[in-house]
Design a protein around this motif. Structure first.
Motif, PDB file in Angstrom:
ATOM      1  N   MET A  96      48.769 -22.981  47.863  1.00 55.68           N
ATOM      2  CA  MET A  96      47.702 -22.669  48.816  1.00 55.68           C
ATOM      3  C   MET A  96      48.271 -22.175  50.148  1.00 55.68           C
ATOM      4  N   GLY A  97      49.391 -22.747  50.574  1.00 60.51           N
ATOM      5  CA  GLY A  97      50.036 -22.283  51.804  1.00 60.51           C
ATOM      6  C   GLY A  97      50.510 -20.844  51.692  1.00 60.51           C
ATOM      7  N   VAL A  98      51.128 -20.518  50.550  1.00 58.75           N
ATOM      8  CA  VAL A  98      51.602 -19.140  50.336  1.00 58.75           C
ATOM      9  C   VAL A  98      50.417 -18.185  50.258  1.00 58.75           C
ATOM     10  N   ALA A  99      49.355 -18.573  49.556  1.00 60.50           N
ATOM     11  CA  ALA A  99      48.162 -17.730  49.452  1.00 60.50           C
ATOM     12  C   ALA A  99      47.531 -17.520  50.825  1.00 60.50           C
ATOM     13  N   PHE A 100      47.482 -18.579  51.623  1.00 60.50           N
ATOM     14  CA  PHE A 100      46.925 -18.481  52.977  1.00 60.50           C
ATOM     15  C   PHE A 100      47.741 -17.506  53.822  1.00 60.50           C
ATOM     16  N   LEU A 101      49.068 -17.634  53.773  1.00 62.91           N
ATOM     17  CA  LEU A 101      49.920 -16.733  54.548  1.00 62.91           C
ATOM     18  C   LEU A 101      49.790 -15.284  54.072  1.00 62.91           C
ATOM     19  N   PHE A 102      49.591 -15.095  52.773  1.00 61.35           N
ATOM     20  CA  PHE A 102      49.368 -13.751  52.249  1.00 61.35           C
ATOM     21  C   PHE A 102      48.089 -13.156  52.827  1.00 61.35           C
ATOM     22  N   VAL A 103      47.019 -13.942  52.851  1.00 60.26           N
ATOM     23  CA  VAL A 103      45.742 -13.458  53.393  1.00 60.26           C
ATOM     24  C   VAL A 103      45.873 -13.137  54.880  1.00 60.26           C
ATOM     25  N   VAL A 104      46.562 -14.003  55.619  1.00 59.90           N
ATOM     26  CA  VAL A 104      46.760 -13.760  57.055  1.00 59.90           C
ATOM     27  C   VAL A 104      47.571 -12.479  57.259  1.00 59.90           C
ATOM     28  N   SER A 105      48.636 -12.293  56.476  1.00 61.10           N
ATOM     29  CA  SER A 105      49.459 -11.084  56.594  1.00 61.10           C
ATOM     30  C   SER A 105      48.657  -9.836  56.258  1.00 61.10           C
ATOM     31  N   LEU A 106      47.833  -9.922  55.231  1.00 65.68           N
ATOM     32  CA  LEU A 106      47.005  -8.786  54.849  1.00 65.68           C
ATOM     33  C   LEU A 106      46.018  -8.431  55.949  1.00 65.68           C
ATOM     34  N   GLN A 107      45.389  -9.440  56.533  1.00 71.46           N
ATOM     35  CA  GLN A 107      44.416  -9.194  57.603  1.00 71.46           C
ATOM     36  C   GLN A 107      45.098  -8.601  58.826  1.00 71.46           C
ATOM     37  N   LEU A 108      46.267  -9.124  59.178  1.00 67.78           N
ATOM     38  CA  LEU A 108      46.995  -8.590  60.329  1.00 67.78           C
ATOM     39  C   LEU A 108      47.487  -7.168  60.070  1.00 67.78           C
ATOM     40  N   SER A 109      47.870  -6.864  58.843  1.00 68.78           N
ATOM     41  CA  SER A 109      48.266  -5.492  58.498  1.00 68.78           C
ATOM     42  C   SER A 109      47.090  -4.540  58.657  1.00 68.78           C
ATOM     43  N   TRP A 110      45.911  -4.987  58.240  1.00 70.37           N
ATOM     44  CA  TRP A 110      44.724  -4.162  58.414  1.00 70.37           C
ATOM     45  C   TRP A 110      44.457  -3.920  59.894  1.00 70.37           C
ATOM     46  N   GLU A 111      44.588  -4.967  60.714  1.00 62.63           N
ATOM     47  CA  GLU A 111      44.385  -4.833  62.159  1.00 62.63           C
ATOM     48  C   GLU A 111      45.372  -3.840  62.768  1.00 62.63           C
ATOM     49  N   VAL A 112      46.637  -3.925  62.367  1.00 64.60           N
ATOM     50  CA  VAL A 112      47.657  -3.015  62.892  1.00 64.60           C
ATOM     51  C   VAL A 112      47.318  -1.573  62.523  1.00 64.60           C
ATOM     52  N   GLY A 113      46.907  -1.348  61.282  1.00 60.51           N
ATOM     53  CA  GLY A 113      46.521   0.001  60.866  1.00 60.51           C
ATOM     54  C   GLY A 113      45.348   0.523  61.673  1.00 60.51           C
ATOM     55  N   HIS A 114      44.374  -0.334  61.909  1.00 56.05           N
ATOM     56  CA  HIS A 114      43.212   0.057  62.706  1.00 56.05           C
ATOM     57  C   HIS A 114      43.631   0.393  64.143  1.00 56.05           C
ATOM     58  N   LEU A 115      44.503  -0.418  64.723  1.00 53.84           N
ATOM     59  CA  LEU A 115      44.960  -0.173  66.096  1.00 53.84           C
ATOM     60  C   LEU A 115      45.809   1.103  66.186  1.00 53.84           C
ATOM     61  N   GLU A 116      46.608   1.379  65.158  1.00 51.34           N
ATOM     62  CA  GLU A 116      47.383   2.628  65.156  1.00 51.34           C
ATOM     63  C   GLU A 116      46.453   3.833  65.154  1.00 51.34           C
TER      64      GLU A 116
END
Length: 127
Positions: A67-87
């Protein structure tokens, strides 16, 4: 007990960051939920084993790790989406600034041009 204390400290830190406006609400929600999930784990450690058994996982520790690894994956995915949007937003703003800079340069060039005698005569006729 240490797990519960960690969860309480996590929630308290998140609330303080929100109060100081250092963390946005959309991110705080996820972290508060995480803290609220961590708190009962310390008080009821056998509960994780019961949940893992019900899900068919061999041990509670494996479930928590997964669950910890899955949670970190979701957080990383969301932050990657945010970075793409900001770029994309940064690129759009850069293009708009470049267009405005060209407009300002054209306006300055027109204002710096000396008046021609024909333009002065036309203005004089209108008076």
């Amino acid at each position: 007990m240490l797990t519960s204390v960690t969860g309480v400290v996590l929630v308290a830190c998140i609330v303080e960051l929100l109060r100081r406006r250092k963390l946005k609400e959309k991110y705080a929600f996820l972290w508060v939920i995480t803290g609220l999930v961590i708190i009962p784990l310390g008080f009821f450690p056998r509960g994780v084993d019961a949940v893992s058994e019900a899900l068919g996982v061999r041990s509670g520790v494996s479930l928590v790790l997964f669950m910890g690894v899955a949670f970190l994956f979701v957080v990383s995915l969301q932050l990657s989406w945010e970075v793409g949007h900001l770029e994309e937003e940064g690129r759009t703003l850069s293009e708009e600034v470049a267009l405005l800079r060209i407009d300002v340069q054209d306006l300055r060039a027109r204002l710096a041009e000396p008046e021609t005698p024909a333009a002065s005569a036309e203005q004089g006729d209108g008076k």
